[in-house]
Design a protein around this motif. Structure first.
Motif, PDB file in Angstrom:
ATOM      1  N   LEU A 237      13.299  -0.285  -1.729  1.00  0.00           N
ATOM      2  CA  LEU A 237      12.614  -1.424  -1.124  1.00  0.00           C
ATOM      3  C   LEU A 237      11.749  -0.872  -0.004  1.00  0.00           C
ATOM      4  N   ALA A 238      10.457  -1.111  -0.070  1.00  0.00           N
ATOM      5  CA  ALA A 238       9.527  -0.533   0.893  1.00  0.00           C
ATOM      6  C   ALA A 238       8.589  -1.604   1.421  1.00  0.00           C
ATOM      7  N   VAL A 239       8.383  -1.617   2.727  1.00  0.00           N
ATOM      8  CA  VAL A 239       7.456  -2.568   3.328  1.00  0.00           C
ATOM      9  C   VAL A 239       6.477  -1.828   4.230  1.00  0.00           C
ATOM     10  N   SER A 240       5.316  -2.405   4.373  1.00  0.00           N
ATOM     11  CA  SER A 240       4.314  -1.917   5.310  1.00  0.00           C
ATOM     12  C   SER A 240       3.756  -3.124   6.040  1.00  0.00           C
ATOM     13  N   ARG A 241       3.795  -3.060   7.355  1.00  0.00           N
ATOM     14  CA  ARG A 241       3.176  -4.127   8.147  1.00  0.00           C
ATOM     15  C   ARG A 241       2.177  -3.473   9.103  1.00  0.00           C
ATOM     16  N   ASP A 242       0.916  -3.828   8.911  1.00  0.00           N
ATOM     17  CA  ASP A 242      -0.152  -3.220   9.708  1.00  0.00           C
ATOM     18  C   ASP A 242      -0.088  -1.705   9.641  1.00  0.00           C
ATOM     19  N   GLN A 243       0.163  -1.183   8.429  1.00  0.00           N
ATOM     20  CA  GLN A 243       0.180   0.244   8.131  1.00  0.00           C
ATOM     21  C   GLN A 243       1.419   0.964   8.659  1.00  0.00           C
ATOM     22  N   VAL A 244       2.384   0.241   9.238  1.00  0.00           N
ATOM     23  CA  VAL A 244       3.647   0.844   9.671  1.00  0.00           C
ATOM     24  C   VAL A 244       4.667   0.637   8.557  1.00  0.00           C
ATOM     25  N   ARG A 245       5.209   1.729   8.038  1.00  0.00           N
ATOM     26  CA  ARG A 245       6.056   1.665   6.853  1.00  0.00           C
ATOM     27  C   ARG A 245       7.541   1.793   7.180  1.00  0.00           C
ATOM     28  N   THR A 246       8.343   1.062   6.409  1.00  0.00           N
ATOM     29  CA  THR A 246       9.795   1.208   6.442  1.00  0.00           C
ATOM     30  C   THR A 246      10.273   1.217   4.997  1.00  0.00           C
ATOM     31  N   VAL A 247      11.095   2.188   4.639  1.00  0.00           N
ATOM     32  CA  VAL A 247      11.522   2.374   3.252  1.00  0.00           C
ATOM     33  C   VAL A 247      13.041   2.485   3.205  1.00  0.00           C
TER      34      VAL A 247
ATOM     35  N   GLY B 219       3.614  -6.777  -3.889  1.00  0.00           N
ATOM     36  CA  GLY B 219       3.181  -7.994  -3.226  1.00  0.00           C
ATOM     37  C   GLY B 219       2.511  -7.714  -1.902  1.00  0.00           C
ATOM     38  N   LEU B 220       1.623  -8.620  -1.501  1.00  0.00           N
ATOM     39  CA  LEU B 220       0.958  -8.503  -0.212  1.00  0.00           C
ATOM     40  C   LEU B 220       0.708  -9.877   0.375  1.00  0.00           C
ATOM     41  N   ARG B 221       0.662  -9.908   1.686  1.00  0.00           N
ATOM     42  CA  ARG B 221       0.383 -11.143   2.412  1.00  0.00           C
ATOM     43  C   ARG B 221      -0.762 -10.852   3.373  1.00  0.00           C
ATOM     44  N   PRO B 222      -1.986 -11.113   2.930  1.00  0.00           N
ATOM     45  CA  PRO B 222      -3.156 -10.681   3.704  1.00  0.00           C
ATOM     46  C   PRO B 222      -3.201 -11.195   5.130  1.00  0.00           C
ATOM     47  N   ASP B 223      -2.772 -12.438   5.374  1.00  0.00           N
ATOM     48  CA  ASP B 223      -2.878 -13.003   6.712  1.00  0.00           C
ATOM     49  C   ASP B 223      -1.971 -12.301   7.710  1.00  0.00           C
ATOM     50  N   SER B 224      -0.930 -11.614   7.194  1.00  0.00           N
ATOM     51  CA  SER B 224       0.042 -10.961   8.077  1.00  0.00           C
ATOM     52  C   SER B 224      -0.006  -9.447   8.012  1.00  0.00           C
ATOM     53  N   GLY B 225      -0.871  -8.890   7.167  1.00  0.00           N
ATOM     54  CA  GLY B 225      -0.910  -7.441   7.018  1.00  0.00           C
ATOM     55  C   GLY B 225       0.366  -6.872   6.436  1.00  0.00           C
ATOM     56  N   LEU B 226       1.055  -7.668   5.613  1.00  0.00           N
ATOM     57  CA  LEU B 226       2.351  -7.274   5.063  1.00  0.00           C
ATOM     58  C   LEU B 226       2.229  -6.892   3.598  1.00  0.00           C
ATOM     59  N   ALA B 227       2.861  -5.787   3.222  1.00  0.00           N
ATOM     60  CA  ALA B 227       2.927  -5.353   1.827  1.00  0.00           C
ATOM     61  C   ALA B 227       4.371  -5.036   1.480  1.00  0.00           C
ATOM     62  N   VAL B 228       4.765  -5.353   0.253  1.00  0.00           N
ATOM     63  CA  VAL B 228       6.114  -5.073  -0.241  1.00  0.00           C
ATOM     64  C   VAL B 228       6.006  -4.381  -1.591  1.00  0.00           C
ATOM     65  N   ALA B 229       6.632  -3.229  -1.721  1.00  0.00           N
ATOM     66  CA  ALA B 229       6.741  -2.526  -2.995  1.00  0.00           C
ATOM     67  C   ALA B 229       8.215  -2.293  -3.271  1.00  0.00           C
TER      68      ALA B 229
END
Length: 362
Positions: free
Chosen positions: A42-52, A327-337
């Motif tokens: 499970l990997a997320v990126s918010r404003d280019q800051v990643r947590t995996v 998935g991505l949420r453009p308004d929040s700068g959030l991405a989920v892979a």
């Protein structure tokens, strides 16, 4: 960073992110407990800051799970959509070009087939079925081993040119692996370039996706799914349906792909040119509505849903032994892979868990 299996076989894991968000790390660790899978990322990126977060019930292998290449199945389609959008931005094709004219100019085809455009193929509005009718007699006996392998690119193209669509192109939405596969062959014909090479040149190389490819990688590079009895699932062979489901990628590459849609292409160190930036904007723009009272929205290539924190765009996919969610949420700068090795079964929580990460946090 590799995941660990505890004595009871339930999912345990580790979370990393360098300077990532501790709150995101806790969220991912909690979400992972809801998914029963041998291997899970499970990997997320918010404003280019990643947590995996990596984990799973199986013992980890020598390659960290987040660096393995997972079969994306239908989550390959956003790659096909971005490729088409870039070729349009370059002026090499148009969304309204007719596929039959590019594949077999002058060949007699059904009038409805003649009207099918590249846009129809990508947006599942071509009127074509999910798969060609003659696909099933051979595929069903091999459904759990190799249903697609013997159905070649030539057969996909012939099936398209002989098709008798049930609905007028543009009239109805019907999800179709057949249609997106035809799109791939059409773009190859229009450019004189094999699909695999075209995808690499136009999408993978510009986005620096070194851990993404269409064919299996070197030994040990690919994630391996397993049947319920524990036997390994052979690597997926998509036959002539390459554009619809052949991409393999690492979770880290998938975050890079998603970050590009969220503005990463505009960073000073980005190699993305103007045509790819235009394409990234095109594929995130809503273009059609479908379903009861037109309640469902789609972009060229993504499913589009509202959420309390702004619209979300996503696509999931599954093969015989693996699953993926983007998935991505453009308004929040959030991405989920998210990726997992397992076979989809009733009550599976993988997609709902990944979707919840995308929609459930501010």
């Amino acid at each position: 960073m590799s995941g660990l299996a505890d004595a009871t076989g339930t999912a345990a894991g580790r979370t990393t992110g360098g300077h990532g968000d501790p709150a995101a790390a806790r969220l991912l660790a909690g979400a992972a407990r809801a998914v029963d899978a041998p291997d899970l990322v499970l990997a997320v990126s918010r404003d280019q800051v990643r947590t995996v977060h990596t984990g799973g019930s199986a013992a980890p292998g020598p390659v960290p799970r987040e660096r393995l290449l997972y079969e994306l199945g239908s989550a390959s389609k956003p790659f096909a959509g971005l490729l088409l959008a870039r070729l349009v931005a370059q002026g090499r094709v148009r969304y309204e070009d007719r596929a039959a004219d590019l594949l077999a100019p002058g060949l007699p085809v059904h009038p409805a087939v003649r009207r099918i455009t590249l846009r129809h193929l990508l947006t599942h509005t071509s009127g074509l079925p999910g798969l060609p009718a003659d696909f099933y007699p051979r595929a069903v006996p091999r459904w759990t081993t190799d249903p697609y392998g013997g159905y070649t690119a030539d057969r996909v193209v012939r099936a398209f040119l002989k098709a008798r669509p049930r609905h007028r192109p543009g009239a109805r939405w019907h999800y179709s692996n057949f249609a997106v596969s035809v799109l791939g062959h059409t773009l190859a014909a229009a450019t004189g370039t094999p699909w695999e090479v075209l995808l690499h040149q136009q999408v993978l190389a510009p986005l620096r996706l070194a851990g993404t490819r269409v064919r299996p990688g070197p030994e040990g590079a690919d994630a391996v799914g397993h049947h319920r009895d524990g036997t390994p699932v052979p690597a997926l062979d998509t036959g002539g349906f390459t554009a619809a489901g052949a991409v393999r990628s690492s979770p880290l590459d998938l975050l890079t792909f998603l970050e590009a849609h969220l503005g990463g292409a505009r960073r000073p160190d980005s190699p993305v040119d103007a045509t790819l930036a235009t394409a990234l904007a095109d594929v995130t723009r809503p273009v059609l509505r479908r379903g009861w009272r037109h309640a469902h929205t789609h972009t060229l290539t993504w499913f589009w849903h509202p959420s309390p924190y702004g619209p979300v765009l996503f696509h999931a996919g599954a093969t015989m032994g693996q699953q993926a969610f983007l998935g991505l949420r453009p308004d929040s700068g959030l991405a989920v892979a998210a990726t997992a090795t397992r076979r989809v079964r009733w009550g599976d929580t993988f997609v709902s868990t990944a979707y919840g990460l995308l929609t459930g946090t501010p």
